[in-house]
Design an enzyme around this catalytic site. Structure first.
Site, PDB file in Angstrom:
ATOM      1  N   GLY A  71      14.048   3.596 -48.275  1.00  8.58           N
ATOM      2  CA  GLY A  71      14.654   4.834 -48.741  1.00  8.58           C
ATOM      3  C   GLY A  71      13.755   6.036 -48.640  1.00  8.58           C
ATOM      4  O   GLY A  71      12.563   5.939 -48.402  1.00  8.58           O
ATOM      5  N   SER A  72      14.321   7.206 -48.779  1.00  9.63           N
ATOM      6  CA  SER A  72      13.578   8.456 -48.720  1.00  9.63           C
ATOM      7  C   SER A  72      14.559   9.614 -48.715  1.00  9.63           C
ATOM      8  O   SER A  72      15.346   9.752 -49.633  1.00  9.63           O
ATOM      9  CB  SER A  72      12.665   8.494 -47.486  1.00  9.63           C
ATOM     10  OG  SER A  72      11.814   9.602 -47.574  1.00  9.63           O
TER      11      SER A  72
END
Length: 215
Positions: free
Chosen positions: A184-185
């Protein structure tokens, strides 16, 4: 350009490309510890956390099939709209925050040709932090019916590797898988001048499904 129809049954979930370096050692360790736990209580204590970690990895790297929605610009990422910001050149940046619980595979927001895939080194502060704009990132440009469209994959505090799936010069369909951000990011999409955002800050998005632009 017509949307692609996957040969996989709808609802089927596969594993994301680029997950192997993380997934294989974890699953192998869990398998060994489970096998040895039948003979040793010490290995049984090891088997519980390693199996839980392997299950978590399988969840993190899931890559479900999607029925691609209609719309000029669709979300490239699962997540939550973090900000919608007018840009000096007339474009509008829609920033989507991806948590570790989201699907990490990103999709093309429009059909077109990939004209640039540029990796830019940087830091690894949390993606919800304003300073994350200086994080390691991959900047994409697509030649589309709306002109040049820019998309940026930004690595976060945990996601320290971005894996592009397609090189410069590739023709992609809207909603096609184009890359992975491990764990994720954030993904930013720049809507061209004159195109209004249809989403709101705090709204959940689904890659390939949520429409970002308004008629």
């Amino acid at each position: 350009m017509p949307h692609s129809q996957s040969s996989a049954p709808r609802g089927r979930v596969r594993l994301a490309r680029g997950a192997s370096p993380w997934l294989l050692p974890t699953v192998a360790t869990a398998a060994v510890s489970l096998a040895r736990s039948r003979r040793s209580g010490r290995w049984a204590a090891v088997a519980v956390p390693t199996t839980a970690l392997a299950a978590g990895m399988l969840w993190f790297f899931r890559d479900p099939e999607r029925e691609i929605a209609q719309g000029r610009v669709i979300s490239p990422a699962d997540g939550v709209v973090q900000s919608i910001m007018p840009w000096k050149d007339g474009r509008t940046r829609v920033a989507i925050f991806m948590s570790p619980l989201n699907v990490h595979v990103n999709r093309a927001p429009l059909a077109g040709t990939v004209t640039s895939v540029e990796h830019i080194p940087g830091g690894f502060v949390p993606a919800f932090n304003k300073e994350s704009e200086n994080n390691e990132r991959v900047v994409w440009h697509f030649d589309t019916e709306l002109g040049d469209i820019e998309m940026v994959q930004i690595a976060g505090a945990v996601a320290r590797r971005i894996v592009p799936y397609v090189p410069e010069g590739t023709k992609v369909e809207q909603g096609e898988r184009i890359g992975l951000i491990r764990f994720g990011s954030r993904v930013d999409v720049y809507l061209p001048e004159g195109v209004e955002a249809a989403v709101e800050v705090g709204q959940a998005t689904t890659a390939g499904v949520t429409r970002l632009d308004r008629d």
